[in-house]
Write a protein that holds these residues in place. Structure first.
Motif, PDB file in Angstrom:
ATOM      1  N   GLU A   1       8.347  63.538 -19.847  1.00 25.11           N
ATOM      2  CA  GLU A   1       8.171  62.795 -21.081  1.00 25.11           C
ATOM      3  C   GLU A   1       6.776  62.999 -21.657  1.00 25.11           C
ATOM      4  O   GLU A   1       6.611  63.046 -22.867  1.00 25.11           O
ATOM      5  CB  GLU A   1       8.444  61.316 -20.848  1.00 25.11           C
ATOM      6  CG  GLU A   1       9.903  61.028 -20.560  1.00 25.11           C
ATOM      7  CD  GLU A   1      10.159  59.565 -20.212  1.00 25.11           C
ATOM      8  OE1 GLU A   1       9.243  58.728 -20.306  1.00 25.11           O
ATOM      9  OE2 GLU A   1      11.297  59.273 -19.842  1.00 25.11           O
ATOM     10  N   LYS A   2       5.797  63.115 -20.778  1.00 27.84           N
ATOM     11  CA  LYS A   2       4.426  63.307 -21.252  1.00 27.84           C
ATOM     12  C   LYS A   2       4.234  64.674 -21.898  1.00 27.84           C
ATOM     13  O   LYS A   2       3.338  64.848 -22.722  1.00 27.84           O
ATOM     14  CB  LYS A   2       3.442  63.132 -20.100  1.00 27.84           C
ATOM     15  CG  LYS A   2       3.366  61.729 -19.574  1.00 27.84           C
ATOM     16  CD  LYS A   2       2.401  61.642 -18.411  1.00 27.84           C
ATOM     17  CE  LYS A   2       2.395  60.245 -17.829  1.00 27.84           C
ATOM     18  NZ  LYS A   2       1.471  60.138 -16.687  1.00 27.84           N
ATOM     19  N   ALA A   3       5.068  65.626 -21.519  1.00 28.21           N
ATOM     20  CA  ALA A   3       4.924  66.987 -22.041  1.00 28.21           C
ATOM     21  C   ALA A   3       5.403  67.113 -23.486  1.00 28.21           C
ATOM     22  O   ALA A   3       4.909  67.974 -24.216  1.00 28.21           O
ATOM     23  CB  ALA A   3       5.695  67.963 -21.161  1.00 28.21           C
ATOM     24  N   VAL A   4       6.342  66.279 -23.898  1.00 28.47           N
ATOM     25  CA  VAL A   4       6.936  66.426 -25.241  1.00 28.47           C
ATOM     26  C   VAL A   4       5.880  66.401 -26.344  1.00 28.47           C
ATOM     27  O   VAL A   4       5.812  67.346 -27.151  1.00 28.47           O
ATOM     28  CB  VAL A   4       8.053  65.383 -25.481  1.00 28.47           C
ATOM     29  CG1 VAL A   4       8.480  65.360 -26.939  1.00 28.47           C
ATOM     30  CG2 VAL A   4       9.247  65.674 -24.582  1.00 28.47           C
ATOM     31  N   LEU A   6       2.756  66.974 -26.202  1.00 24.60           N
ATOM     32  CA  LEU A   6       1.845  68.102 -26.023  1.00 24.60           C
ATOM     33  C   LEU A   6       2.469  69.399 -26.532  1.00 24.60           C
ATOM     34  O   LEU A   6       1.819  70.200 -27.222  1.00 24.60           O
ATOM     35  CB  LEU A   6       1.452  68.237 -24.560  1.00 24.60           C
ATOM     36  CG  LEU A   6       0.691  67.045 -23.970  1.00 24.60           C
ATOM     37  CD1 LEU A   6       0.509  67.228 -22.468  1.00 24.60           C
ATOM     38  CD2 LEU A   6      -0.642  66.855 -24.662  1.00 24.60           C
ATOM     39  N   PHE A   7       3.742  69.616 -26.204  1.00 29.41           N
ATOM     40  CA  PHE A   7       4.430  70.807 -26.697  1.00 29.41           C
ATOM     41  C   PHE A   7       4.647  70.736 -28.205  1.00 29.41           C
ATOM     42  O   PHE A   7       4.559  71.756 -28.899  1.00 29.41           O
ATOM     43  CB  PHE A   7       5.764  71.021 -25.980  1.00 29.41           C
ATOM     44  CG  PHE A   7       5.642  71.646 -24.626  1.00 29.41           C
ATOM     45  CD1 PHE A   7       4.936  72.819 -24.431  1.00 29.41           C
ATOM     46  CD2 PHE A   7       6.248  71.072 -23.530  1.00 29.41           C
ATOM     47  CE1 PHE A   7       4.819  73.405 -23.185  1.00 29.41           C
ATOM     48  CE2 PHE A   7       6.155  71.642 -22.263  1.00 29.41           C
ATOM     49  CZ  PHE A   7       5.428  72.812 -22.089  1.00 29.41           C
ATOM     50  N   THR A  28       6.663  78.909 -27.123  1.00 29.59           N
ATOM     51  CA  THR A  28       6.262  77.501 -27.100  1.00 29.59           C
ATOM     52  C   THR A  28       7.397  76.611 -27.576  1.00 29.59           C
ATOM     53  O   THR A  28       7.616  75.522 -27.032  1.00 29.59           O
ATOM     54  CB  THR A  28       4.995  77.295 -27.950  1.00 29.59           C
ATOM     55  OG1 THR A  28       3.988  78.207 -27.509  1.00 29.59           O
ATOM     56  CG2 THR A  28       4.472  75.882 -27.832  1.00 29.59           C
ATOM     57  N   ASN A  31       9.634  76.111 -24.724  1.00 28.00           N
ATOM     58  CA  ASN A  31       9.086  75.124 -23.788  1.00 28.00           C
ATOM     59  C   ASN A  31       9.335  73.703 -24.283  1.00 28.00           C
ATOM     60  O   ASN A  31       9.699  72.817 -23.495  1.00 28.00           O
ATOM     61  CB  ASN A  31       7.581  75.354 -23.588  1.00 28.00           C
ATOM     62  CG  ASN A  31       7.283  76.607 -22.812  1.00 28.00           C
ATOM     63  OD1 ASN A  31       8.085  77.047 -22.001  1.00 28.00           O
ATOM     64  ND2 ASN A  31       6.131  77.189 -23.066  1.00 28.00           N
ATOM     65  N   LEU A  32       9.147  73.482 -25.577  1.00 28.69           N
ATOM     66  CA  LEU A  32       9.423  72.170 -26.159  1.00 28.69           C
ATOM     67  C   LEU A  32      10.899  71.827 -26.005  1.00 28.69           C
ATOM     68  O   LEU A  32      11.255  70.707 -25.636  1.00 28.69           O
ATOM     69  CB  LEU A  32       9.011  72.136 -27.630  1.00 28.69           C
ATOM     70  CG  LEU A  32       9.385  70.882 -28.413  1.00 28.69           C
ATOM     71  CD1 LEU A  32       8.804  69.628 -27.781  1.00 28.69           C
ATOM     72  CD2 LEU A  32       8.946  71.032 -29.872  1.00 28.69           C
ATOM     73  N   ALA A  35      11.582  70.677 -22.580  1.00 26.78           N
ATOM     74  CA  ALA A  35      11.093  69.309 -22.371  1.00 26.78           C
ATOM     75  C   ALA A  35      12.071  68.301 -22.968  1.00 26.78           C
ATOM     76  O   ALA A  35      12.357  67.268 -22.356  1.00 26.78           O
ATOM     77  CB  ALA A  35       9.705  69.147 -22.984  1.00 26.78           C
ATOM     78  N   ARG A  38      15.084  68.039 -20.682  1.00 29.08           N
ATOM     79  CA  ARG A  38      14.782  67.305 -19.442  1.00 29.08           C
ATOM     80  C   ARG A  38      14.639  65.802 -19.662  1.00 29.08           C
ATOM     81  O   ARG A  38      14.770  65.032 -18.719  1.00 29.08           O
ATOM     82  CB  ARG A  38      13.524  67.871 -18.794  1.00 29.08           C
ATOM     83  CG  ARG A  38      13.786  69.210 -18.147  1.00 29.08           C
ATOM     84  CD  ARG A  38      12.524  69.791 -17.517  1.00 29.08           C
ATOM     85  NE  ARG A  38      12.741  71.144 -17.084  1.00 29.08           N
ATOM     86  CZ  ARG A  38      12.559  72.222 -17.842  1.00 29.08           C
ATOM     87  NH1 ARG A  38      12.157  72.102 -19.069  1.00 29.08           N
ATOM     88  NH2 ARG A  38      12.782  73.429 -17.365  1.00 29.08           N
ATOM     89  N   THR A  39      14.345  65.396 -20.913  1.00 30.89           N
ATOM     90  CA  THR A  39      14.215  63.968 -21.197  1.00 30.89           C
ATOM     91  C   THR A  39      15.491  63.390 -21.798  1.00 30.89           C
ATOM     92  O   THR A  39      15.507  62.253 -22.238  1.00 30.89           O
ATOM     93  CB  THR A  39      13.032  63.690 -22.154  1.00 30.89           C
ATOM     94  OG1 THR A  39      13.232  64.388 -23.386  1.00 30.89           O
ATOM     95  CG2 THR A  39      11.715  64.094 -21.524  1.00 30.89           C
TER      96      THR A  39
END
Length: 73
Positions: A1-4, A6-7, A28, A31-32, A35, A38-39
């Motif tokens: 969740e923290k990555a969303v 940022l991406f 990129t 990658n988003l 994320a 995954r959430t």
């Protein structure tokens, strides 16, 4: 969740600096999308992956390894 977030920021910066069809931008975006998946934000993730495939296909062709990797994802 923290990555969303940022991406999301990384995608915005990459699009601004390199353009929306640059391979690094599209990596990129993938990658988003991962994320999001995954959430549990499946629709967002799938839409981004489909868009990345189309942008890779338009820029590099259908048989390019980056296009095929995006399609695999």
């Amino acid at each position: 969740e923290k990555a969303v977030p940022l991406f999301e920021d990384a995608v915005r910066r990459s699009e601004r600096k390199l353009g929306p069809t640059h391979p690094h931008t599209l990596a990129t975006v993938q990658n988003l999308a991962g994320a999001y998946l995954r959430t549990g934000e499946t629709n967002k993730g799938c839409r981004l992956l489909e868009d990345a495939v189309e942008r890779f296909r338009s820029k590099l062709g259908a048989d390019h390894p980056y296009t095929l990797t995006a399609l695999h994802n």
